[in-house]
Design a protein around this motif. Structure first.
Motif, PDB file in Angstrom:
ATOM      1  N   ALA A 192      48.635  61.915  40.038  1.00 39.23           N
ATOM      2  CA  ALA A 192      48.071  63.077  41.364  1.00 39.23           C
ATOM      3  C   ALA A 192      47.985  62.862  42.584  1.00 39.23           C
ATOM      4  CB  ALA A 192      46.877  63.429  41.447  1.00 39.23           C
ATOM      5  N   ILE A 193      48.979  63.552  43.271  1.00 34.49           N
ATOM      6  CA  ILE A 193      49.054  63.708  44.934  1.00 34.49           C
ATOM      7  C   ILE A 193      48.704  64.100  45.587  1.00 34.49           C
ATOM      8  CG2 ILE A 193      51.504  63.487  46.119  1.00 34.49           C
ATOM      9  CD1 ILE A 193      52.911  63.162  43.817  1.00 34.49           C
ATOM     10  N   THR A 194      48.312  64.394  47.003  1.00 38.30           N
ATOM     11  CA  THR A 194      46.975  64.755  47.531  1.00 38.30           C
ATOM     12  C   THR A 194      47.316  64.554  49.237  1.00 38.30           C
ATOM     13  OG1 THR A 194      45.392  65.568  47.690  1.00 38.30           O
ATOM     14  CG2 THR A 194      45.093  63.916  47.646  1.00 38.30           C
ATOM     15  N   LYS A 195      47.397  65.495  49.905  1.00 38.87           N
ATOM     16  CA  LYS A 195      47.209  64.639  51.241  1.00 38.87           C
ATOM     17  C   LYS A 195      45.948  64.198  51.760  1.00 38.87           C
ATOM     18  CE  LYS A 195      47.867  68.214  54.600  1.00 38.87           C
ATOM     19  NZ  LYS A 195      48.865  68.891  55.733  1.00 38.87           N
ATOM     20  N   ASP A 196      46.599  63.018  52.340  1.00 34.38           N
ATOM     21  CA  ASP A 196      45.586  61.996  52.459  1.00 34.38           C
ATOM     22  C   ASP A 196      44.062  62.772  53.043  1.00 34.38           C
ATOM     23  OD1 ASP A 196      46.168  62.478  54.458  1.00 34.38           O
ATOM     24  OD2 ASP A 196      46.393  59.929  55.586  1.00 34.38           O
ATOM     25  N   ASP A 197      43.956  63.875  53.838  1.00 32.01           N
ATOM     26  CA  ASP A 197      42.535  64.486  54.959  1.00 32.01           C
ATOM     27  C   ASP A 197      42.487  64.754  53.675  1.00 32.01           C
ATOM     28  OD1 ASP A 197      45.165  66.273  54.082  1.00 32.01           O
ATOM     29  OD2 ASP A 197      44.061  66.680  55.924  1.00 32.01           O
TER      30      ASP A 197
ATOM     31  N   SER B 130      27.758  62.084  53.519  1.00 32.75           N
ATOM     32  CA  SER B 130      27.124  63.036  54.790  1.00 32.75           C
ATOM     33  C   SER B 130      25.792  63.998  53.859  1.00 32.75           C
ATOM     34  CB  SER B 130      27.919  64.020  55.330  1.00 32.75           C
ATOM     35  OG  SER B 130      28.541  65.219  54.077  1.00 32.75           O
ATOM     36  N   LYS B 131      25.789  63.912  52.382  1.00 33.68           N
ATOM     37  CA  LYS B 131      24.943  64.778  51.296  1.00 33.68           C
ATOM     38  C   LYS B 131      23.617  63.923  51.679  1.00 33.68           C
ATOM     39  CE  LYS B 131      27.641  67.314  47.822  1.00 33.68           C
ATOM     40  NZ  LYS B 131      28.311  66.971  46.934  1.00 33.68           N
ATOM     41  N   GLU B 132      22.192  64.315  51.956  1.00 34.04           N
ATOM     42  CA  GLU B 132      21.014  63.819  51.998  1.00 34.04           C
ATOM     43  C   GLU B 132      20.378  63.098  50.773  1.00 34.04           C
ATOM     44  OE1 GLU B 132      18.403  65.786  54.177  1.00 34.04           O
ATOM     45  OE2 GLU B 132      19.743  66.829  55.399  1.00 34.04           O
ATOM     46  N   GLU B 133      20.121  62.063  51.380  1.00 31.21           N
ATOM     47  CA  GLU B 133      19.840  61.105  49.976  1.00 31.21           C
ATOM     48  C   GLU B 133      18.121  61.996  49.730  1.00 31.21           C
ATOM     49  OE1 GLU B 133      20.297  58.880  48.412  1.00 31.21           O
ATOM     50  OE2 GLU B 133      22.130  58.697  49.432  1.00 31.21           O
ATOM     51  N   PRO B 134      18.152  62.540  47.335  1.00 30.94           N
ATOM     52  CA  PRO B 134      16.622  62.454  47.873  1.00 30.94           C
ATOM     53  C   PRO B 134      16.152  62.192  48.234  1.00 30.94           C
ATOM     54  CG  PRO B 134      18.312  62.352  45.448  1.00 30.94           C
ATOM     55  CD  PRO B 134      18.655  61.705  47.225  1.00 30.94           C
ATOM     56  N   THR B 135      14.586  62.750  48.277  1.00 24.83           N
ATOM     57  CA  THR B 135      13.526  61.960  48.924  1.00 24.83           C
ATOM     58  C   THR B 135      11.854  61.678  47.989  1.00 24.83           C
ATOM     59  OG1 THR B 135      12.355  64.248  49.769  1.00 24.83           O
ATOM     60  CG2 THR B 135      13.481  62.884  50.837  1.00 24.83           C
TER      61      THR B 135
ATOM     62  N   LEU C  69      41.714  64.615  50.790  1.00 29.80           N
ATOM     63  CA  LEU C  69      40.502  63.312  50.180  1.00 29.80           C
ATOM     64  C   LEU C  69      39.554  62.666  51.356  1.00 29.80           C
ATOM     65  CD1 LEU C  69      40.017  61.725  47.512  1.00 29.80           C
ATOM     66  CD2 LEU C  69      41.326  59.951  48.132  1.00 29.80           C
ATOM     67  N   PHE C  70      39.786  62.895  52.127  1.00 26.54           N
ATOM     68  CA  PHE C  70      39.040  61.883  53.415  1.00 26.54           C
ATOM     69  C   PHE C  70      38.109  62.463  53.963  1.00 26.54           C
ATOM     70  CE2 PHE C  70      42.629  58.989  54.501  1.00 26.54           C
ATOM     71  CZ  PHE C  70      42.058  58.099  54.304  1.00 26.54           C
ATOM     72  N   ARG C  71      37.948  64.123  53.393  1.00 28.07           N
ATOM     73  CA  ARG C  71      37.059  65.461  54.121  1.00 28.07           C
ATOM     74  C   ARG C  71      36.240  65.413  52.314  1.00 28.07           C
ATOM     75  NH1 ARG C  71      41.628  68.778  55.318  1.00 28.07           N
ATOM     76  NH2 ARG C  71      41.554  70.006  53.270  1.00 28.07           N
ATOM     77  N   GLN C  72      36.857  65.102  51.061  1.00 26.73           N
ATOM     78  CA  GLN C  72      36.155  64.813  50.195  1.00 26.73           C
ATOM     79  C   GLN C  72      35.411  63.879  49.987  1.00 26.73           C
ATOM     80  OE1 GLN C  72      38.384  65.530  47.038  1.00 26.73           O
ATOM     81  NE2 GLN C  72      38.652  67.811  46.551  1.00 26.73           N
ATOM     82  N   PHE C  73      35.734  62.676  50.637  1.00 24.79           N
ATOM     83  CA  PHE C  73      34.646  61.948  51.133  1.00 24.79           C
ATOM     84  C   PHE C  73      33.513  61.597  51.909  1.00 24.79           C
ATOM     85  CE2 PHE C  73      37.695  58.672  49.203  1.00 24.79           C
ATOM     86  CZ  PHE C  73      37.758  58.617  48.165  1.00 24.79           C
ATOM     87  N   ASP C  74      34.227  62.627  53.132  1.00 30.80           N
ATOM     88  CA  ASP C  74      32.674  62.921  54.175  1.00 30.80           C
ATOM     89  C   ASP C  74      31.665  63.809  53.015  1.00 30.80           C
ATOM     90  OD1 ASP C  74      33.650  61.294  55.800  1.00 30.80           O
ATOM     91  OD2 ASP C  74      35.034  62.774  56.976  1.00 30.80           O
TER      92      ASP C  74
END
Length: 71
Positions: free
Chosen positions: A50-55, A66-71, A57-62
């Protein structure tokens, strides 16, 4: 070339003597790829390449981080 559906691309590329491929213009346009951009290559023996623009993948990681942990 195969029939194109909006937002998708299917085609073939040939590997040159030096291991290089040319990314088809339709794909470059679809993903806004320009000379000098950095692409990320992911490879798995069972699943392929698979080939993707690096940005992308980085947006997906962010988003994941950034999703809040369940409480």
């Amino acid at each position: 070339m195969m029939k194109q559906t909006k937002g998708k691309f299917a085609g073939t590329v040939r590997v040159g003597e030096r291991g290089q491929i040319v990314i088809p213009k339709g794909v470059r346009d679809l993903f806004d790829i320009h000379p000098g951009d950095t692409l990320l290559v992911l490879a798995d023996v069972k699943q392929g390449i698979a080939i993707t623009k690096d940005d992308v993948l980085f947006r997906q990681f962010d988003e994941i981080l950034s999703k809040e942990e369940p409480t």
